[in-house]
Design an enzyme around this catalytic site. Structure first.
Site, mmCIF file in Angstrom:
data_model
loop_
_atom_site.group_PDB
_atom_site.id
_atom_site.type_symbol
_atom_site.label_atom_id
_atom_site.label_comp_id
_atom_site.label_asym_id
_atom_site.label_seq_id
_atom_site.Cartn_x
_atom_site.Cartn_y
_atom_site.Cartn_z
ATOM 1 N N SER A 141 38.815 6.178 -20.739
ATOM 2 C CA SER A 141 39.214 7.096 -19.675
ATOM 3 C C SER A 141 40.360 6.475 -18.902
ATOM 4 O O SER A 141 40.408 5.246 -18.720
ATOM 5 C CB SER A 141 38.044 7.360 -18.722
ATOM 6 N N TYR A 155 31.591 4.181 -12.905
ATOM 7 C CA TYR A 155 32.087 4.793 -14.141
ATOM 8 C C TYR A 155 33.378 4.115 -14.577
ATOM 9 O O TYR A 155 33.571 3.806 -15.765
ATOM 10 C CB TYR A 155 32.304 6.283 -13.921
#
Length: 246
Positions: A141, A155
């Protein structure tokens, strides 16, 4: 079209979103595809049907990426059904939203188990089966590189770890002719982060192109890295993010 004829792929987390788009794109370019899913039985059946409609073999494997035993079993089932393995795609992931001050330890541990430990365990199980020319591609990501807003620290940490995983594993497997690469999507139109969601305009404003990516656009990058055309690319991080990290 990239020619993946005769290749056998396993997509960890392939029943929805980016993972489903990757599974179908691999099949459309000639690969037989096994994929894992956890709960989405109907979505897994739909993905299998789409793969089979291309004329390729499909196998959906129910497996929890937080369970080491399930990971090993999934790789074994894929290898048995497909007759071997050439491509591993690590796409399974979960999200965690919240500040460090309010961190839930159990949720954090599961986040790390799925987002960090699972790619390593899938690779560990797959490596003995991958030939010279094998491919490992992991989905990270853009948040692993830049954190532009609060509430996603845990995250982001899990995704940042995948850069070191990719680079280190590329060194380990380079002598075997196996490449290892990381794709970092930006905002992508999925059920988890829809392009018409409450934060979508803010996310679009951070990109150069002013738009979300579509899952297929992420899949196209993965197919390239999984193909013979990317034979000398390894240990690389490819941002597929509409310019969010520019």
């Amino acid at each position: 079209m990239i020619d993946l004829s005769g290749k056998r792929a396993l997509v960890a987390g392939g029943s929805r979103g980016i993972g489903a788009a990757i599974a179908l794109a691999l099949a459309e370019n000639g690969a037989d595809v096994a994929f894992t899913y956890q709960h989405s039985v109907e979505k897994a059946r739909a993905v299998s049907g789409s793969i089979e409609a291309t004329g390729r073999r499909a196998l959906g494997i129910q497996a929890d990426s937080a369970d080491p035993g399930a990971i090993a079993r999934a790789v074994d089932e894929a290898v048995s059904a497909l007759g071997g393995l050439d491509i591993l795609i690590n796409s399974a992931a979960i999200a965690y939203y919240g500040t460090v001050a309010d961190l839930d330890l159990d949720a954090y541990q599961k986040l790390m188990d799925v987002n960090v430990r699972a790619p390593m365990l899938f690779a560990k199980a797959a490596i003995p089966h991958l030939p010279d020319g094998g491919r490992i591609v992991t989905i990270g990501s853009g948040l692993g590189e830049r954190v532009p807003f609060p509430g996603v620290t845990a995250y982001a940490v899990s995704k940042a770890a995948l850069t070191s995983f990719t680079r280190g594993l590329s060194r380990e497997l380079g002598p075997n002719g196996i490449t290892v690469n990381l794709v970092q999507p930006g905002s992508t139109d999925t059920d988890a982060n829809p392009a018409d969601g409450p934060s979508a305009d803010a996310q679009r404003s951070m990109t150069s192109l002013g738009r979300y990516a579509q899952p297929r656009e992420i899949a196209n990058a993965v197919v390239f890295l999984a193909s013979p055309a990317a034979s000398v690319i390894t240990g690389a991080v490819l941002n597929v993010d509409a310019g969010a990290l520019a």
